[in-house]
Design an enzyme around this catalytic site. Structure first.
Site, short mmCIF file in Angstrom:
data_model
loop_
_atom_site.label_atom_id
_atom_site.label_comp_id
_atom_site.label_asym_id
_atom_site.label_seq_id
_atom_site.Cartn_x
_atom_site.Cartn_y
_atom_site.Cartn_z
N GLU A 1 99.97 -45.29 -13.43
CA GLU A 1 100.64 -44.14 -14.06
C GLU A 1 99.66 -42.98 -14.17
O GLU A 1 98.45 -43.18 -14.11
CB GLU A 1 101.07 -44.50 -15.49
CG GLU A 1 102.09 -45.60 -15.56
CD GLU A 1 102.21 -46.17 -16.98
OE1 GLU A 1 101.92 -45.44 -17.95
OE2 GLU A 1 102.56 -47.35 -17.08
N ASP B 1 97.77 -35.64 -20.53
CA ASP B 1 96.84 -35.08 -21.49
C ASP B 1 97.58 -34.45 -22.67
O ASP B 1 97.70 -33.24 -22.77
CB ASP B 1 95.93 -34.06 -20.80
CG ASP B 1 94.65 -33.84 -21.57
OD1 ASP B 1 94.41 -34.58 -22.54
OD2 ASP B 1 93.88 -32.95 -21.18
N LYS C 1 97.63 -40.29 -16.34
CA LYS C 1 97.13 -40.19 -17.71
C LYS C 1 97.46 -38.80 -18.22
O LYS C 1 96.83 -37.81 -17.84
CB LYS C 1 95.63 -40.46 -17.76
CG LYS C 1 95.10 -40.55 -19.17
CD LYS C 1 93.71 -41.13 -19.16
CE LYS C 1 93.10 -41.34 -20.53
NZ LYS C 1 93.39 -40.36 -21.54
N CYS D 1 87.72 5.45 -23.31
CA CYS D 1 87.72 6.77 -23.93
C CYS D 1 86.32 7.33 -24.14
O CYS D 1 86.15 8.49 -24.50
CB CYS D 1 88.47 6.73 -25.27
SG CYS D 1 87.61 5.79 -26.54
N TYR E 1 105.86 -44.68 -22.48
CA TYR E 1 105.21 -45.63 -21.60
C TYR E 1 105.02 -47.00 -22.22
O TYR E 1 104.34 -47.84 -21.67
CB TYR E 1 103.88 -45.09 -21.05
CG TYR E 1 102.89 -44.53 -22.05
CD1 TYR E 1 102.30 -45.33 -23.01
CD2 TYR E 1 102.53 -43.18 -21.97
CE1 TYR E 1 101.38 -44.81 -23.90
CE2 TYR E 1 101.60 -42.66 -22.86
CZ TYR E 1 101.03 -43.48 -23.83
OH TYR E 1 100.12 -42.95 -24.70
S1 IVH Z 1 98.59 -46.65 -22.41
C1 IVH Z 1 96.72 -49.73 -25.40
N1 IVH Z 1 99.45 -44.91 -20.61
O1 IVH Z 1 95.39 -42.03 -23.18
C2 IVH Z 1 96.83 -48.64 -24.39
N2 IVH Z 1 98.02 -44.14 -22.35
O2 IVH Z 1 92.67 -43.02 -23.58
C3 IVH Z 1 97.67 -47.53 -24.82
N3 IVH Z 1 97.59 -41.74 -22.31
O3 IVH Z 1 95.74 -42.96 -26.56
C4 IVH Z 1 97.70 -46.37 -23.91
N4 IVH Z 1 98.81 -41.29 -20.53
O4 IVH Z 1 97.24 -41.06 -25.67
C5 IVH Z 1 98.70 -45.12 -21.71
N5 IVH Z 1 100.31 -43.47 -19.02
C6 IVH Z 1 99.57 -43.67 -20.11
C7 IVH Z 1 98.89 -42.62 -20.76
C8 IVH Z 1 98.12 -42.90 -21.88
C9 IVH Z 1 98.03 -40.78 -21.48
C10 IVH Z 1 96.67 -41.51 -23.44
C11 IVH Z 1 97.10 -42.12 -24.75
C12 IVH Z 1 95.98 -43.02 -25.18
C13 IVH Z 1 94.83 -42.47 -24.39
C14 IVH Z 1 93.80 -43.55 -24.16
#
Ligand code: IVH
Length: 684
Positions: A113, A117, A115, A423, A237
């Site tokens: 997936e 932000d 990540k 000016c 997610y």
């Molecule tokens: S799973 C136990 N999936 O990244 C794991 N996190 O660095 C839970 N985040 O706190 C997170 N996209 O805010 C997961 N596709 C994704 C994500 C994701 C962004 C963020 C989330 C998490 C942080 C961890």
């Protein structure tokens, strides 16, 4: 109860929910915005006729009560963990090896997936009597163990379903009659982020640094109406259900979330090997510039839950997942020059003019340098090689000067101008301030920015008053203040370059029309620091005319919701300047309407303080508050000895206990309505 109306309302709600899902989750609307608004208005009208039929899960109730004094803390059902990071293919390979070792004979495939932000939030859904589910609570991550209850704000995010139909639970193969929790990321799309910063600039506020900070700030805003307007998007997610009904893996979970009506990020897949991981990462990096929202990496999760369980957790993160973080996107280029722009407030901002360079999918030719100190700190010389970076921030920045054999030092030092480049007047830097300002009231650069601001769509909305037109009006000396716009003639305009008769007439018509824009927009147009759309609206409603505002003292101004000492001081300062008072006078003489419909107030219940708690049967929190305030009473967020009445609805919490403890009289909604009707029943 009127049965046909109830049915009609429920049908309309279903219809609206379907269109919300099509529009906000699937991006495939079937009807126009106008048609959608018509459905919504029809529902609002029916609900107004039948207030007894209004329910919290109605699409009209997204913006509801307001957490008056900060947010309650609440524990997470299970800790919200973070992820371990990898920064290279080697680190991914190490992780993959460990996973295989620990998994033994269990299957290992990875769900991949993006990540996102933003910030993670946890949404709790409770079973509803109709077999569906309702959003009960939305929590921020907080420290992972406890978060903040931001439910009222979460409800305003249109991609979060506040009501889930029984059919959708079935499609997702979730059992009816049980609650569940959805976790995911709330993000602010780049377009919404830019809109926010334009608005902040109009208010004289510093820009938000990146969409993630802006999203976090937005979710913690105490005004749900503002949150609703900010356009946050939620991507799910994670799904937590009670034990045996768990989907069997991450991919199945994302499918289930889709079936439930959540937005799930479409850029996902399944991979088996490190090579496939790298391919997925490369694709994500290529897509990154055009997604419309920020990502900072890719997440890989062991797909099968059985394998996840075997792998388990280290202290703070699961062993079954890893976040591959993109490195900040940097490039080296040359500083060709530094340009100074003068803003509406007279602030001088330096901008780096760079040899165009490709960074993270976009060509960068300018970067912000903030102020004179920043240039000094970097030790920048014109002609230097510089490293520019596009990180979580949309605006590129210069991070350092590069010094090596291949990059000889530049040629000359940049001297911050002592005079305004527009000016020529001496610039001023006030004690303790980082910025230089041009304080010349007649500075053409300031006037230019002021005119552009005045004509902006969200201010006086004068179409045709763009950069080219403004520049020409200034060059010909036709306007010296915004008030001069109102005495322009067709002859003067057709004389300008590229101004045909038709566009001259259109502009004049637009200017003419703007006379009726109303007090709130004029207030914004004046460019008083910190007075943006909402504050202007509230001031206009409270005072009803510019004269009343100009006559008001700090105390009166601060009676307006959201106006604190900082804003009242800015307003007082603005109107204390003779030039500004003259401007108001000229606008008035030009026939610009500076009145507004004043909110009706009475003093029937003056001197009383109410506290609201729980859900009332028909009134939303905002409506109840408005009614109480327009009867002259105050609404406070916490119960104390000074509280006159506590108004309690269903699921009233600790405030009700406190009321009993302090022996403060408690009203239900009918009791409140009766008191508003007949104030003599109130004990003052
Ligand atoms: S799973 C136990 N999936 O990244 C794991 N996190 O660095 C839970 N985040 O706190 C997170 N996209 O805010 C997961 N596709 C994704 C994500 C994701 C962004 C963020 C989330 C998490 C942080 C961890």
């Amino acid at each position: 109860m009127s049965e046909p109306a109830a049915q009609k309302i429920e049908k309309l709600r279903e219809e609206i929910r379907r269109h919300e899902h099509l529009y906000y989750v699937l991006d495939t609307p079937e009807i126009s915005d106008a048609q959608f608004d018509a459905l919504m208005n029809e529902l609002k009208r029916l609900e107004a006729d039948h207030p007894e039929l209004v329910t919290p899960d109605s699409p009209t109730q997204r913006v509801g009560g307001k957490p008056a004094e900060g947010f309650r803390k609440a524990s997470h059902s299970r800790p919200m963990l973070s992820l371990d990071n990898a920064y290279s293919a080697e680190e991914l390979a190490d992780w993959d090896r460990r996973v295989h070792e620990l998994a033994g004979n269990l299957p290992v495939e990875y769900a991949a997936e993006l990540k996102l932000d933003g910030l993670s939030v946890a949404l709790t859904y409770a079973p509803a009597s109709d077999g569906g589910a309702r959003l009960l609570m939305g929590l921020t991550r907080g420290d992972g163990a406890t978060g903040e209850d931001v439910t009222t704000n979460i409800r305003t995010i249109r991609s979060v379903p506040i009501s889930i139909h029984a059919d959708h639970l079935q499609k997702a193969r979730l059992p009816q009659g049980q609650g569940f929790e959805v976790r995911g990321e709330a993000v602010m799309p780049e377009a919404a982020f830019e809109r926010l910063n334009e608005e902040r600039e109009r208010q004289g506020l510093p820009p938000a640094v990146n969409p993630r900070n802006a999203a976090a700030g937005t979710l913690r805003t105490l005004e749900p109406g503002i949150v609703a307007a900010r356009g946050l998007v939620f991507y799910g997610y994670f799904l937590l259900t009670s034990g045996e009904y768990w989907p069997q893996g991450q991919t199945a979970t994302l499918d289930a979330l889709t079936a439930l009506g959540f937005r799930v990020n479409p850029h996902r897949g399944r991979v088996r090997t490190v090579d496939e991981m790298i391919k997925f990462i490369e694709k994500a990096e290529a897509d990154r510039a055009t997604l419309g929202y920020e990502i900072d990496g890719v997440v890989f999760k062991v797909d099968a839950y059985a394998t996840q369980r075997r792998l388990g957790y280290t202290g703070r993160a699961p062993r079954w997942a890893i976040a591959y973080k993109f490195s900040a996107q940097q490039a080296i280029t040359r500083l060709e020059d530094i340009m100074i722009t003068v803003g509406r407030s007279g602030k001088l901002t330096p901008t780096a003019m760079l040899t165009p360079v490709f960074v993270g999918g976009v060509t960068v030719s300018r970067a912000t340098l903030h102020n004179a100190d920043f240039i000094e700190r970097l030790g920048l010389l014109i002609g230097d090689s510089v490293k520019v970076e596009r990180g979580g921030d949309v605006i590129p920045k210069v991070v350092e000067v590069v010094q090596d054999a291949a990059h000889p030092r530049g040629t000359h030092k940049f001297h911050f101008p002592k005079n305004c480049p527009a000016c020529g007047n001496a610039v001023v830097r006030e004690e303790g301030e980082a910025d230089y300002r041009c304080v010349n009231a007649d500075c053409p650069a300031k006037l230019r920015e002021t005119l552009l601001h005045f004509g902006h769509r969200e201010v006086m909305n004068i179409e045709g008053l763009g950069e080219a037109a403004v520049q020409q009006l200034l060059d010909r000396g036709l306007v010296h203040s915004v008030a001069d716009l109102y005495s322009l003639t067709e002859e003067q305009l057709v004389d300008l370059e590229r101004f045909a008769e038709k566009s001259a007439r259109t502009l004049l018509n637009e200017i003419e029309r703007s006379r009726k824009a109303g007090l709130a927009r004029v207030l914004m147009g004046l460019g008083i620091r910190f007075v943006g759309e909402r504050t202007a609206e509230l001031l206009a409603q409270e005072f009803g005319s510019i004269d009343a505002i100009m006559a008001a003292g700090a105390e009166e101004l601060e009676r307006v919701e959201e106006v604190g000492p900082r804003i009242s001081e800015a307003i007082l300062d603005f109107f204390s300047r003779p030039a500004n008072r003259t401007l108001v006078e000229s606008l008035k003489n030009a026939g610009v309407d500076m009145t507004a419909e004043k909110k009706q107030r009475s003093d029937k219940l003056a001197g009383l303080t109410f506290v609201l708690t729980g859900t009332l049967p028909t009134l939303t929190r905002v409506e109840a508050k408005q009614r109480i305030e327009s009867a002259g009473a105050k609404v406070s967020g916490s119960v104390s000895k000074k509280t006159s009445y506590v108004v309690a609805g269903e699921e009233a919490g600790s405030k009700l206990d406190k009321a009993h403890e302090l022996k403060i009289p408690v009203l239900d909604e009918p009791g409140l309505l009766q008191m508003l009707e007949d104030p003599s029943t109130a004990q003052k």
